[in-house]
Design an enzyme around this catalytic site. Structure first.
Site, PDB file in Angstrom:
ATOM      1  N   ASN A 191      73.944  57.566  11.335  1.00  0.00           N
ATOM      2  CA  ASN A 191      73.489  57.269   9.975  1.00  0.00           C
ATOM      3  C   ASN A 191      72.918  55.857   9.946  1.00  0.00           C
ATOM      4  O   ASN A 191      72.091  55.519   9.113  1.00  0.00           O
ATOM      5  CB  ASN A 191      74.657  57.324   8.993  1.00  0.00           C
ATOM      6  CG  ASN A 191      74.613  58.548   8.133  1.00  0.00           C
ATOM      7  OD1 ASN A 191      73.779  59.415   8.358  1.00  0.00           O
ATOM      8  ND2 ASN A 191      75.475  58.610   7.148  1.00  0.00           N
TER       9      ASN A 191
ATOM     10  N   GLY B 103      77.969  64.667   1.595  1.00  0.00           N
ATOM     11  CA  GLY B 103      76.949  63.685   1.917  1.00  0.00           C
ATOM     12  C   GLY B 103      77.478  62.303   1.629  1.00  0.00           C
ATOM     13  O   GLY B 103      78.671  62.111   1.419  1.00  0.00           O
ATOM     14  N   CYS B 104      76.580  61.307   1.607  1.00  0.00           N
ATOM     15  CA  CYS B 104      77.008  59.936   1.344  1.00  0.00           C
ATOM     16  C   CYS B 104      77.117  59.740  -0.157  1.00  0.00           C
ATOM     17  O   CYS B 104      76.180  59.308  -0.802  1.00  0.00           O
ATOM     18  CB  CYS B 104      76.032  58.939   1.955  1.00  0.00           C
ATOM     19  SG  CYS B 104      75.948  59.075   3.734  1.00  0.00           S
ATOM     20  N   VAL B 105      78.269  60.139  -0.723  1.00  0.00           N
ATOM     21  CA  VAL B 105      78.410  60.116  -2.182  1.00  0.00           C
ATOM     22  C   VAL B 105      79.212  58.910  -2.653  1.00  0.00           C
ATOM     23  O   VAL B 105      79.964  58.336  -1.914  1.00  0.00           O
ATOM     24  CB  VAL B 105      79.065  61.397  -2.718  1.00  0.00           C
ATOM     25  CG1 VAL B 105      78.082  62.543  -2.664  1.00  0.00           C
ATOM     26  CG2 VAL B 105      80.298  61.746  -1.932  1.00  0.00           C
TER      27      VAL B 105
END
Lengths: 381, 105
Positions: A191, B103-105
């Site tokens: 990421n 996800g990237c929450v």
């Protein structure tokens, strides 16, 4: 501890609720000399490693002492930082974009005394609490991520690898003898939270095994189309299988198309892929974000895999030290690591740094991969 | 994972209070969740959002994007937050029995 209410009433959650007030305005916290000379600075100097002098058009001087921080810190540690600021700086301090700590004082004597005080403070284990440095052409703090401390998708640890690396390059933090600043960054999965894609040297956690699919829960806890769309190589497709006598909706992964990015696990908790022996670290070099002389650059992968070796990651730190030392000895003044590698040619970079070049390093991702191959006869034997 | 009991129903939930199985959903789940989501009474508007989320999930296998939710129900994001103080993800999707947002929450 027993529950102590802050005054919030769970029965009426929206009552007295304050929202959208944003952060405090930075001018609330400016030291008086900075507030007075804001927008009217004349020039600056680096007096010695970790100590900067800024002179205002008014003639006012401010001395900044920069010291390293571990980024992950306790309240006790922050209180100690506050105590130092109270003692020397009228209660003012700041943190840099690389998570160093800066104390601002008015005279050179204060700056010297502060530097000596900071360098004298140590943890019980012997580590410096506030090592002064991080200025000029040296190695400053490592921008890093959460790792095994808090994240659920890491392939390696952040705080551990960073401590191991900073210990090895510590002298460069306290000195300014490199050709140009060297930015080291760390991200625990691709990421790439932070700056690994644009740093002189980057530590990146990678996986080497495809996800394990928990067929029982895929359809319950995942939105299958999202998992399918998360895959950059189209390795995932929806499917139905017979599981414990029941027909279940699930996903299938073409292992030969999977490159272990872990994006599907981010979207779908039923596809974990972390693996003790499979996971490790890739090293990238040559990125930068400034526009100085050459344009900003992405960092490139130069070591495809180094195993995870907690708690000190010796193989990884050895590679980083070797790259740093070779660069320091060979590059010209002002040349960033990427500028140096581009000038001498990457075949020379691998030779000088004694790194093995393997097929993993040759780009094979879609059409743009072609542009990374050599379409010229210009090369060195 | 934890099991909550409510009015003769048993719901299997995760640590954030999302249903582990969409099939376990029934109208009483909404009654059970509303308190923890800061909702006093389930109005028609709440129901409209929940119904749409469920229809969309059954049809497409995913939760709708916020813009789709707004466009189809006619509620602006601000109004959705007035209905569900925790927002469309934590509030409305949880009540509708959809899987937890990832996800990237």
């Amino acid at each position: 501890m027993a529950f102590i209410s802050s005054g919030y009433n769970p029965a009426k959650p929206m009552e007295g609720r304050i929202t959208d007030i944003g952060p405090r305005h930075f001018t609330d916290f400016l030291p008086p000399v900075l507030a007075k000379n804001k927008g009217a600075w004349d020039y600056h100097e680096i007096l010695e490693p970790g100590v900067l002098l800024h002179v205002g058009l008014s003639g006012d001087k401010v001395y900044t002492v920069r010291c390293g921080g571990a980024r992950l810190m306790s309240v006790t540690h922050i209180r100690e930082i506050c105590d130092i600021a109270d003692k020397y700086c009228g209660g003012h301090l700041r943190f840099t974009t690389r998570n160093n700590i800066e104390f601002m004082v008015g005279t050179v004597e204060d700056a010297k005394a502060l530097k000596a005080d900071l360098n004298a403070r140590k943890f019980a284990g012997g580590s410096y609490k506030f090592p002064v440095g991080g200025t000029g052409a040296g190695v400053t703090n490592i921008v890093h991520t959460q790792g095994w401390v808090h994240c659920h998708t890491p392939a390696t640890d952040a705080s551990g690898t960073v401590k191991a690396t900073m210990d090895v390059v510590f002298e460069e933090f306290q000195n300014m003898r490199l050709p140009a600043p060297v930015r080291i960054s760390m991200a625990c999965c691709l990421n790439m939270c932070g700056a690994v894609h644009c740093s002189d040297i980057a530590i990146l956690g990678i996986h080497r095994k495809p996800p394990i699919i928990d067929h029982e829960s895929v359809d319950n806890i995942c939105e299958v189309p999202l998992a399918v769309a998360a895959c950059p190589t189209g390795a995932i497709r929806p499917t139905k299988i017979e599981f414990q006598g029941k027909q279940v909706n699930t996903v299938a992964v073409k292992n030969e198309r999977c490159m272990f990015c872990g994006n599907c696990y981010t979207m779908c908790p039923a596809m974990p892929l972390a693996d003790k022996t499979g996971d490790g670290i890739a090293i990238m070099v040559g990125g930068k974000i400034s526009n100085r002389i050459t344009t900003p650059k992405f960092s490139k992968v130069v070591v495809p895999f180094i195993p995870n070796e907690p708690p000190r990651w010796p193989k990884m730190t050895k590679v980083i030290k070797k790259i740093l030392d070779t660069y320091a000895g060979d590059a010209r003044k002002y040349e960033r690591l990427g500028d140096w590698a581009n000038r001498i040619g990457w075949e020379r970079f691998f030779e000088k740094c004694d790194l093995e070049f393997s097929a993993h390093l040759i780009d094979d991702f879609r059409d743009p991969a072609y542009y990374t191959w050599r379409q010229t006869t210009q090369f060195k034997f | 994972m934890a099991i909550v009991e409510f009015k003769s129903n048993k719901f299997e939930v995760d640590e954030d209070g999302f249903l582990l199985k969409f099939e376990d959903w029934n109208p009483e789940w909404v009654e059970y969740v509303k308190e923890s989501e800061g909702i006093a009474v389930i109005s028609e508007s709440h129901q409209k959002v929940i119904d749409f989320l469920q229809d969309y999930y059954k049809k497409n296998g995913i939760a709708p994007m916020v813009r789709i939710l707004s466009k189809v129900t006619g509620y602006k994001l601000k109004e959705i937050y007035e209905l569900f103080p925790s927002g469309p993800g934590k509030g409305a999707c949880k009540m509708a029995g959809l899987p937890k947002p990832t996800g990237c929450v």
